[in-house]
Design a protein around this motif. Structure first.
Motif, PDB file in Angstrom:
ATOM      1  N   GLN A 128     -22.580   5.533  14.790  1.00 20.39           N
ATOM      2  CA  GLN A 128     -22.803   6.155  13.483  1.00 20.39           C
ATOM      3  C   GLN A 128     -22.638   5.085  12.405  1.00 20.39           C
ATOM      4  O   GLN A 128     -22.218   3.973  12.699  1.00 20.39           O
ATOM      5  CB  GLN A 128     -21.791   7.286  13.266  1.00 20.39           C
ATOM      6  CG  GLN A 128     -21.887   8.415  14.250  1.00 20.39           C
ATOM      7  CD  GLN A 128     -23.115   9.280  14.014  1.00 20.39           C
ATOM      8  OE1 GLN A 128     -23.636   9.363  12.917  1.00 20.39           O
ATOM      9  NE2 GLN A 128     -23.590   9.903  15.072  1.00 20.39           N
ATOM     10  N   PRO A 129     -22.928   5.424  11.145  1.00 19.74           N
ATOM     11  CA  PRO A 129     -22.746   4.424  10.083  1.00 19.74           C
ATOM     12  C   PRO A 129     -21.344   3.824  10.111  1.00 19.74           C
ATOM     13  O   PRO A 129     -20.360   4.528  10.335  1.00 19.74           O
ATOM     14  CB  PRO A 129     -22.966   5.233   8.802  1.00 19.74           C
ATOM     15  CG  PRO A 129     -23.825   6.375   9.221  1.00 19.74           C
ATOM     16  CD  PRO A 129     -23.411   6.688  10.639  1.00 19.74           C
ATOM     17  N   ASP A 130     -21.299   2.509   9.921  1.00 19.15           N
ATOM     18  CA  ASP A 130     -20.010   1.815   9.930  1.00 19.15           C
ATOM     19  C   ASP A 130     -19.158   2.241   8.741  1.00 19.15           C
ATOM     20  O   ASP A 130     -19.666   2.509   7.656  1.00 19.15           O
ATOM     21  CB  ASP A 130     -20.209   0.300   9.858  1.00 19.15           C
ATOM     22  CG  ASP A 130     -20.756  -0.270  11.149  1.00 19.15           C
ATOM     23  OD1 ASP A 130     -20.616   0.383  12.203  1.00 19.15           O
ATOM     24  OD2 ASP A 130     -21.328  -1.371  11.102  1.00 19.15           O
ATOM     25  N   LEU A 131     -17.862   2.259   8.971  1.00 15.57           N
ATOM     26  CA  LEU A 131     -16.904   2.506   7.898  1.00 15.57           C
ATOM     27  C   LEU A 131     -16.416   1.168   7.366  1.00 15.57           C
ATOM     28  O   LEU A 131     -16.252   0.217   8.123  1.00 15.57           O
ATOM     29  CB  LEU A 131     -15.699   3.304   8.411  1.00 15.57           C
ATOM     30  CG  LEU A 131     -15.966   4.691   8.963  1.00 15.57           C
ATOM     31  CD1 LEU A 131     -14.666   5.303   9.458  1.00 15.57           C
ATOM     32  CD2 LEU A 131     -16.610   5.575   7.920  1.00 15.57           C
ATOM     33  N   THR A 132     -16.147   1.126   6.081  1.00 16.63           N
ATOM     34  CA  THR A 132     -15.550  -0.078   5.511  1.00 16.63           C
ATOM     35  C   THR A 132     -14.095  -0.159   5.969  1.00 16.63           C
ATOM     36  O   THR A 132     -13.523   0.831   6.451  1.00 16.63           O
ATOM     37  CB  THR A 132     -15.583  -0.041   3.974  1.00 16.63           C
ATOM     38  OG1 THR A 132     -14.755   1.039   3.522  1.00 16.63           O
ATOM     39  CG2 THR A 132     -17.008   0.126   3.444  1.00 16.63           C
ATOM     40  N   ASN A 133     -13.503  -1.315   5.800  1.00 14.87           N
ATOM     41  CA  ASN A 133     -12.078  -1.456   6.132  1.00 14.87           C
ATOM     42  C   ASN A 133     -11.243  -0.464   5.344  1.00 14.87           C
ATOM     43  O   ASN A 133     -10.299   0.125   5.868  1.00 14.87           O
ATOM     44  CB  ASN A 133     -11.600  -2.884   5.852  1.00 14.87           C
ATOM     45  CG  ASN A 133     -12.160  -3.870   6.839  1.00 14.87           C
ATOM     46  OD1 ASN A 133     -12.591  -3.508   7.925  1.00 14.87           O
ATOM     47  ND2 ASN A 133     -12.150  -5.132   6.461  1.00 14.87           N
ATOM     48  N   ARG A 134     -11.570  -0.282   4.078  1.00 14.03           N
ATOM     49  CA  ARG A 134     -10.818   0.646   3.234  1.00 14.03           C
ATOM     50  C   ARG A 134     -10.959   2.079   3.735  1.00 14.03           C
ATOM     51  O   ARG A 134      -9.990   2.827   3.789  1.00 14.03           O
ATOM     52  CB  ARG A 134     -11.301   0.528   1.797  1.00 14.03           C
ATOM     53  CG  ARG A 134     -10.450   1.312   0.839  1.00 14.03           C
ATOM     54  CD  ARG A 134     -10.756   0.948  -0.591  1.00 14.03           C
ATOM     55  NE  ARG A 134     -10.221  -0.386  -0.856  1.00 14.03           N
ATOM     56  CZ  ARG A 134     -10.850  -1.320  -1.553  1.00 14.03           C
ATOM     57  NH1 ARG A 134     -12.030  -1.092  -2.053  1.00 14.03           N
ATOM     58  NH2 ARG A 134     -10.294  -2.490  -1.756  1.00 14.03           N
ATOM     59  N   GLN A 135     -12.169   2.474   4.128  1.00 16.43           N
ATOM     60  CA  GLN A 135     -12.373   3.826   4.657  1.00 16.43           C
ATOM     61  C   GLN A 135     -11.614   4.012   5.970  1.00 16.43           C
ATOM     62  O   GLN A 135     -11.028   5.071   6.206  1.00 16.43           O
ATOM     63  CB  GLN A 135     -13.865   4.092   4.861  1.00 16.43           C
ATOM     64  CG  GLN A 135     -14.630   4.203   3.566  1.00 16.43           C
ATOM     65  CD  GLN A 135     -16.123   4.089   3.759  1.00 16.43           C
ATOM     66  OE1 GLN A 135     -16.615   3.634   4.800  1.00 16.43           O
ATOM     67  NE2 GLN A 135     -16.876   4.478   2.739  1.00 16.43           N
ATOM     68  N   GLN A 136     -11.597   2.978   6.817  1.00 13.93           N
ATOM     69  CA  GLN A 136     -10.831   3.057   8.060  1.00 13.93           C
ATOM     70  C   GLN A 136      -9.342   3.192   7.765  1.00 13.93           C
ATOM     71  O   GLN A 136      -8.646   3.992   8.400  1.00 13.93           O
ATOM     72  CB  GLN A 136     -11.087   1.829   8.916  1.00 13.93           C
ATOM     73  CG  GLN A 136     -12.464   1.788   9.526  1.00 13.93           C
ATOM     74  CD  GLN A 136     -12.678   0.547  10.362  1.00 13.93           C
ATOM     75  OE1 GLN A 136     -11.814   0.159  11.136  1.00 13.93           O
ATOM     76  NE2 GLN A 136     -13.836  -0.080  10.209  1.00 13.93           N
ATOM     77  N   ALA A 137      -8.851   2.402   6.813  1.00 13.81           N
ATOM     78  CA  ALA A 137      -7.436   2.477   6.452  1.00 13.81           C
ATOM     79  C   ALA A 137      -7.090   3.856   5.923  1.00 13.81           C
ATOM     80  O   ALA A 137      -6.053   4.432   6.294  1.00 13.81           O
ATOM     81  CB  ALA A 137      -7.099   1.407   5.415  1.00 13.81           C
TER      82      ALA A 137
END
Length: 90
Positions: A29-38
């Protein structure tokens, strides 16, 4: 429910949330940014919080949390819910 049962239920909830996140991240699926993952990890580990608390925890401005939460909500990885006691919570 006794304290041991509550702790076990909380651990199971965290495990389920982390498993959902892992499945999403490995799905193509669309990649998450590091901030979204955090943000997703903080929500999985700590549960519902205000935007202010999340911004403080991650060391970013509140609008950044709002945008990341909107993205995660759209992907089904977070949900906004009105807290009748504090309508700022997500």
């Amino acid at each position: 429910m006794n304290e041991v049962a509550k702790r076990f239920a909380r651990q199971e909830h965290i495990k389920d949330r982390l498993e959902e996140l892992l499945q999403y991240l490995s799905s193509g699926q669309p990649d998450l940014t590091n901030r979204q993952q955090a943000l997703a990890l903080v929500l999985a580990l700590d549960g519902r919080q205000t935007v202010r608390a999340l911004a403080k925890r991650l060391g970013v401005a509140k609008p950044i949390i709002t945008r990341a939460t909107t993205t995660l909500s759209g992907l089904g990885l977070a949900r906004r819910a009105v807290d009748e006691r504090d309508r700022r919570s997500i």
